[in-house]
Design an enzyme around this catalytic site. Structure first.
Site, PDB file in Angstrom:
ATOM      1  N   LYS A  42       0.799  -1.238   0.000  1.00 54.26           N
ATOM      2  CA  LYS A  42       0.000   0.000   0.000  1.00 54.26           C
ATOM      3  C   LYS A  42       0.828   1.283   0.000  1.00 54.26           C
ATOM      4  CE  LYS A  42      -3.288  -1.198  -0.592  1.00 54.26           C
ATOM      5  NZ  LYS A  42      -3.514  -1.872  -1.902  1.00 54.26           N
ATOM      6  N   HIS A  89       7.559  -7.416  -1.835  1.00 49.33           N
ATOM      7  CA  HIS A  89       7.270  -6.803  -0.534  1.00 49.33           C
ATOM      8  C   HIS A  89       8.230  -7.336   0.538  1.00 49.33           C
ATOM      9  CE1 HIS A  89       3.828  -4.664  -1.919  1.00 49.33           C
ATOM     10  NE2 HIS A  89       2.983  -5.669  -1.943  1.00 49.33           N
ATOM     11  N   ARG A 111       5.771   5.486   1.822  1.00 47.80           N
ATOM     12  CA  ARG A 111       4.650   6.424   1.943  1.00 47.80           C
ATOM     13  C   ARG A 111       4.416   6.729   3.412  1.00 47.80           C
ATOM     14  NH1 ARG A 111      -1.501   4.723  -0.060  1.00 47.80           N
ATOM     15  NH2 ARG A 111      -2.352   6.836  -0.117  1.00 47.80           N
ATOM     16  N   SER A 119      -4.769   2.824   4.079  1.00 43.80           N
ATOM     17  CA  SER A 119      -4.918   2.117   2.812  1.00 43.80           C
ATOM     18  C   SER A 119      -4.955   0.603   3.047  1.00 43.80           C
ATOM     19  CB  SER A 119      -3.763   2.500   1.883  1.00 43.80           C
ATOM     20  OG  SER A 119      -3.877   1.854   0.646  1.00 43.80           O
ATOM     21  N   TYR A 174       5.881   8.286  -2.094  1.00 43.25           N
ATOM     22  CA  TYR A 174       4.554   8.469  -2.704  1.00 43.25           C
ATOM     23  C   TYR A 174       4.172   9.945  -2.772  1.00 43.25           C
ATOM     24  CZ  TYR A 174      -0.550   7.779  -3.196  1.00 43.25           C
ATOM     25  OH  TYR A 174      -1.864   7.814  -3.620  1.00 43.25           O
ATOM     26  N   ARG A 240      -8.167   2.908  -4.916  1.00 42.63           N
ATOM     27  CA  ARG A 240      -9.215   3.269  -3.960  1.00 42.63           C
ATOM     28  C   ARG A 240      -9.447   4.770  -3.986  1.00 42.63           C
ATOM     29  NH1 ARG A 240      -9.757   4.873   1.464  1.00 42.63           N
ATOM     30  NH2 ARG A 240      -7.522   5.293   1.458  1.00 42.63           N
ATOM     31  N   LYS A 241      -8.472   5.530  -3.504  1.00 36.45           N
ATOM     32  CA  LYS A 241      -8.658   6.971  -3.378  1.00 36.45           C
ATOM     33  C   LYS A 241      -7.471   7.744  -3.963  1.00 36.45           C
ATOM     34  CE  LYS A 241     -10.830   9.859   0.136  1.00 36.45           C
ATOM     35  NZ  LYS A 241     -11.139   9.978   1.570  1.00 36.45           N
ATOM     36  N   GLY A 242      -6.284   7.250  -3.686  1.00 32.92           N
ATOM     37  CA  GLY A 242      -5.089   7.830  -4.297  1.00 32.92           C
ATOM     38  C   GLY A 242      -4.765   9.238  -3.850  1.00 32.92           C
TER      39      GLY A 242
HETATM   40  P1  A3P Z   1      -5.261   4.375  -1.252  1.00 37.36           P
HETATM   41  O1  A3P Z   1      -5.773   3.104  -0.651  1.00 37.36           O
HETATM   42  O2  A3P Z   1      -4.886   5.381  -0.203  1.00 37.36           O
HETATM   43  O3  A3P Z   1      -6.174   4.945  -2.280  1.00 37.36           O
HETATM   44  P2  A3P Z   1      -0.037  -0.442  -3.711  1.00 37.36           P
HETATM   45  O4  A3P Z   1       0.000  -0.335  -5.192  1.00 37.36           O
HETATM   46  O5  A3P Z   1       1.312  -0.499  -3.089  1.00 37.36           O
HETATM   47  O6  A3P Z   1      -0.942  -1.537  -3.266  1.00 37.36           O
HETATM   48  O7  A3P Z   1      -0.645   0.935  -3.153  1.00 37.36           O
HETATM   49  C1  A3P Z   1      -2.000   1.227  -3.354  1.00 37.36           C
HETATM   50  C2  A3P Z   1      -2.257   2.688  -3.047  1.00 37.36           C
HETATM   51  O8  A3P Z   1      -1.707   3.489  -4.103  1.00 37.36           O
HETATM   52  C3  A3P Z   1      -3.738   2.997  -2.976  1.00 37.36           C
HETATM   53  O9  A3P Z   1      -3.875   4.041  -2.000  1.00 37.36           O
HETATM   54  C4  A3P Z   1      -3.985   3.471  -4.397  1.00 37.36           C
HETATM   55  O10 A3P Z   1      -5.151   4.243  -4.555  1.00 37.36           O
HETATM   56  C5  A3P Z   1      -2.737   4.290  -4.662  1.00 37.36           C
HETATM   57  N1  A3P Z   1      -2.501   4.507  -6.093  1.00 37.36           N
HETATM   58  C6  A3P Z   1      -2.488   3.598  -7.082  1.00 37.36           C
HETATM   59  N2  A3P Z   1      -2.278   4.173  -8.277  1.00 37.36           N
HETATM   60  C7  A3P Z   1      -2.167   5.493  -8.045  1.00 37.36           C
HETATM   61  C8  A3P Z   1      -1.960   6.626  -8.902  1.00 37.36           C
HETATM   62  N3  A3P Z   1      -1.833   6.485 -10.221  1.00 37.36           N
HETATM   63  N4  A3P Z   1      -1.878   7.844  -8.318  1.00 37.36           N
HETATM   64  C9  A3P Z   1      -2.020   7.984  -6.990  1.00 37.36           C
HETATM   65  N5  A3P Z   1      -2.229   6.957  -6.140  1.00 37.36           N
HETATM   66  C10 A3P Z   1      -2.302   5.725  -6.659  1.00 37.36           C
END
Ligand code: A3P
Length: 280
Positions: A42, A89, A111, A119, A174, A240-242
């Site tokens: 995440k 990971h 992050r 997240s 991030y 999800r939210k980003g």
């Molecule tokens: P949130 O749950 O806060 O939205 P991972 O890829 O390591 O699993 O991390 C996932 C997190 O990265 C999620 O955070 C996701 O929304 C965010 N994410 C994925 N793609 C993204 C993008 N293009 N820009 C910003 N955030 C992104």
């Protein structure tokens, strides 16, 4: 109910990583031109992987995580003839030693751990491969205790930070990608020795925005072998939210105090802690 989590060397792993595979990781034949993408879950792994695959103008294969699958995994990676981009990971100490001996390039993305925790909480709620958590309060305590998949965020980060001066490792955040993606894409391209024009960088950034990536994922049929996270093959769970600072919608003031107390204690020797706390 089938087990979702098992322990290896004191760290909780998804059972999608077989113990045989985890035990055999150190025998992996790394190649000098392998690129490793390291992260705690995440932290923006999919975002980073998306950017990197768009950067290359030569053939590459973005593999599934090295720790995902059964013991046949290493053989499968051996068979790939193109350059390999390998997500993981794993904490630094668990990486196959060949990656270190051969000085392979590695990019570690991290992050703000408050946002990472939030997240991960939502991921636990949505992801059938992770145990059930009932409340944010319960998850908050598990996260701080390191009683979650991949173990303690602090241990993970610190295991990588110990190598912050290694020339073959690039550390990314991030929040920096959110703030100025073109700058970070440029930095990645220099690190990977890829020649790229400013126009191409702009184009990559456009295609790597949260909304573009989310929309593309909704259109595609997910291929379970094409995951970059050992915890799921379902990309729809990722976007999800980003945003930066969503922790403010979840943390109580008391939780925030507790989190910072533990953060300050565990990270007291960390030189990079400041990069993680813009939004504390
Ligand atoms: P949130 O749950 O806060 O939205 P991972 O890829 O390591 O699993 O991390 C996932 C997190 O990265 C999620 O955070 C996701 O929304 C965010 N994410 C994925 N793609 C993204 C993008 N293009 N820009 C910003 N955030 C992104």
């Amino acid at each position: 109910e089938t087990e979702l989590i098992h322990m290896f060397k004191g760290i909780p792993f998804t059972t999608r990583s077989s113990l045989e595979l985890l035990k055999s990781l150190d025998t992996f034949d790394a190649r000098e031109d392998d690129v490793l993408l390291g992260s705690y879950p995440k932290s923006g792994t999919h975002w980073l992987a998306g950017v990197i695959t768009k950067l290359y103008n030569t053939p590459i294969t973005l593999t599934s995580p090295i720790e995902f699958g059964d013991v046949s995994k290493l053989e499968e990676l051996n068979k790939l003839s193109s350059k390999r981009i390998i997500p993981t990971h794993l904490d630094y100490n668990m990486l196959p030693s060949n990656f270190k001996n051969k000085n392979c390039k590695m990019i570690y993305i991290s992050r703000n751990p408050k946002d990472t925790a939030v997240s991960m909480y939502h991921y636990y709620r949505e992801n059938p491969h992770l145990p059930t958590v009932d409340t944010w309060t319960a998850f908050f305590d598990l996260f701080l205790e390191g009683d979650v998949v991949c173990g303690s965020w602090f241990d993970h980060f610190l295991s990588w930070e110990e190598h912050k001066n290694d020339k073959n490792i690039l550390f990314l955040f991030y929040e920096d990608m959110k703030k100025d993606l073109p700058k970070i894409v440029k930095e990645i391209s220099v690190f990977l020795d890829i020649d790229i024009s400013d126009d191409d960088i702009q184009d990559i950034c456009k295609k790597s925005s949260f909304s573009e990536m989310k929309n593309n994922t909704e259109k595609e049929n997910s291929d379970p072998s094409h995951t970059v996270c050992a915890l799921t093959s379902n990309r729809k769970l990722i976007f999800r939210k980003g945003t930066v600072g969503d922790w403010k919608n979840h943390f109580t003031p008391k939780q925030n105090l507790k989190f910072e107390e533990i953060f300050n204690e565990k990270m007291k020797l960390s030189k990079m802690a400041k990069r993680l706390t813009y939004e504390f």
